[in-house]
Design an enzyme around this catalytic site. Sequence first.
Site, PDB file in Angstrom:
ATOM      1  N   HIS A  49       0.842  -1.185   0.000  1.00 60.72           N
ATOM      2  CA  HIS A  49       0.000   0.000   0.000  1.00 60.72           C
ATOM      3  C   HIS A  49       0.884   1.244   0.000  1.00 60.72           C
ATOM      4  O   HIS A  49       2.105   1.152   0.198  1.00 60.72           O
ATOM      5  CB  HIS A  49      -0.960   0.007   1.204  1.00 60.72           C
ATOM      6  CG  HIS A  49      -0.281   0.078   2.541  1.00 60.72           C
ATOM      7  ND1 HIS A  49      -0.199  -0.997   3.414  1.00 60.72           N
ATOM      8  CD2 HIS A  49       0.376   1.087   3.158  1.00 60.72           C
ATOM      9  CE1 HIS A  49       0.459  -0.636   4.487  1.00 60.72           C
ATOM     10  NE2 HIS A  49       0.827   0.622   4.361  1.00 60.72           N
TER      11      HIS A  49
HETATM   12  P1  TYD Z   1      -2.477  -3.917   7.547  1.00 59.82           P
HETATM   13  O1  TYD Z   1      -2.670  -2.508   7.114  1.00 59.82           O
HETATM   14  O2  TYD Z   1      -3.126  -4.995   6.730  1.00 59.82           O
HETATM   15  O3  TYD Z   1      -0.928  -4.239   7.652  1.00 59.82           O
HETATM   16  P2  TYD Z   1       0.153  -4.086   6.470  1.00 59.82           P
HETATM   17  O4  TYD Z   1       1.113  -3.038   6.926  1.00 59.82           O
HETATM   18  O5  TYD Z   1       0.771  -5.399   6.247  1.00 59.82           O
HETATM   19  O6  TYD Z   1      -0.601  -3.584   5.263  1.00 59.82           O
HETATM   20  O7  TYD Z   1      -2.956  -4.022   9.063  1.00 59.82           O
HETATM   21  C1  TYD Z   1      -3.304  -5.266   9.660  1.00 59.82           C
HETATM   22  C2  TYD Z   1      -4.505  -5.039  10.552  1.00 59.82           C
HETATM   23  O8  TYD Z   1      -4.192  -4.161  11.620  1.00 59.82           O
HETATM   24  C3  TYD Z   1      -5.680  -4.431   9.799  1.00 59.82           C
HETATM   25  O9  TYD Z   1      -6.844  -5.099  10.264  1.00 59.82           O
HETATM   26  C4  TYD Z   1      -5.702  -2.989  10.246  1.00 59.82           C
HETATM   27  C5  TYD Z   1      -5.080  -3.062  11.639  1.00 59.82           C
HETATM   28  N1  TYD Z   1      -4.332  -1.857  12.002  1.00 59.82           N
HETATM   29  C6  TYD Z   1      -4.817  -1.017  12.979  1.00 59.82           C
HETATM   30  O10 TYD Z   1      -5.912  -1.252  13.545  1.00 59.82           O
HETATM   31  N2  TYD Z   1      -4.112   0.076  13.335  1.00 59.82           N
HETATM   32  C7  TYD Z   1      -2.912   0.358  12.757  1.00 59.82           C
HETATM   33  O11 TYD Z   1      -2.255   1.369  13.133  1.00 59.82           O
HETATM   34  C8  TYD Z   1      -2.404  -0.518  11.727  1.00 59.82           C
HETATM   35  C9  TYD Z   1      -1.088  -0.227  11.042  1.00 59.82           C
HETATM   36  C10 TYD Z   1      -3.142  -1.605  11.389  1.00 59.82           C
END
Ligand code: TYD
Length: 135
Positions: A49
């Site tokens: 992303h």
């Molecule tokens: P995600 O954005 O999928 O991680 P990556 O960096 O691999 O893209 O995040 C994993 C899960 O954690 C998703 O359900 C969203 C949650 N999350 C939060 O609640 N708060 C945060 O600050 C972050 C980074 C993720």
Amino acid sequence: MNITMMQFQKHGDDRGALVVLEENKNIPFEVKRVYYMYDTTPGEIRGKHAHKKLKQVLCCPCGACTIKLDDGKEKAYVRLDDPTEGLIVEANIWREMYDFTPNAVLMVLASDYYDESDYIRNYEEFLEHVNGEKS
Ligand code: TYD
């Protein structure tokens, strides 16, 4: 593309090592949020992303992982494997994290709270956002 690596001061003595991260000092923004990922499934790619506004500093205080950065024109790769090193990831950079060692902890300092509307999770949308065109 320009990669900004940061070298953190290591406070070490015969008891061990210590690194300090402070907002608006060695971290170049106000830190609103810290999160870390660990126990990453072998072979998994995380991230995939970009953020519209968020700035981040990535650091692997334990273990190692590889970060792929993509500004829509060029790609760069950084192996984070040193607790005294940080990588600045500005807004509008597509990032992927992979090749985590089993003990890896990837810590992220972020300039703002979690906000799903700041994410671009589709690569074509990202290219359109940064280049103003589909490719
Ligand atoms: P995600 O954005 O999928 O991680 P990556 O960096 O691999 O893209 O995040 C994993 C899960 O954690 C998703 O359900 C969203 C949650 N999350 C939060 O609640 N708060 C945060 O600050 C972050 C980074 C993720």
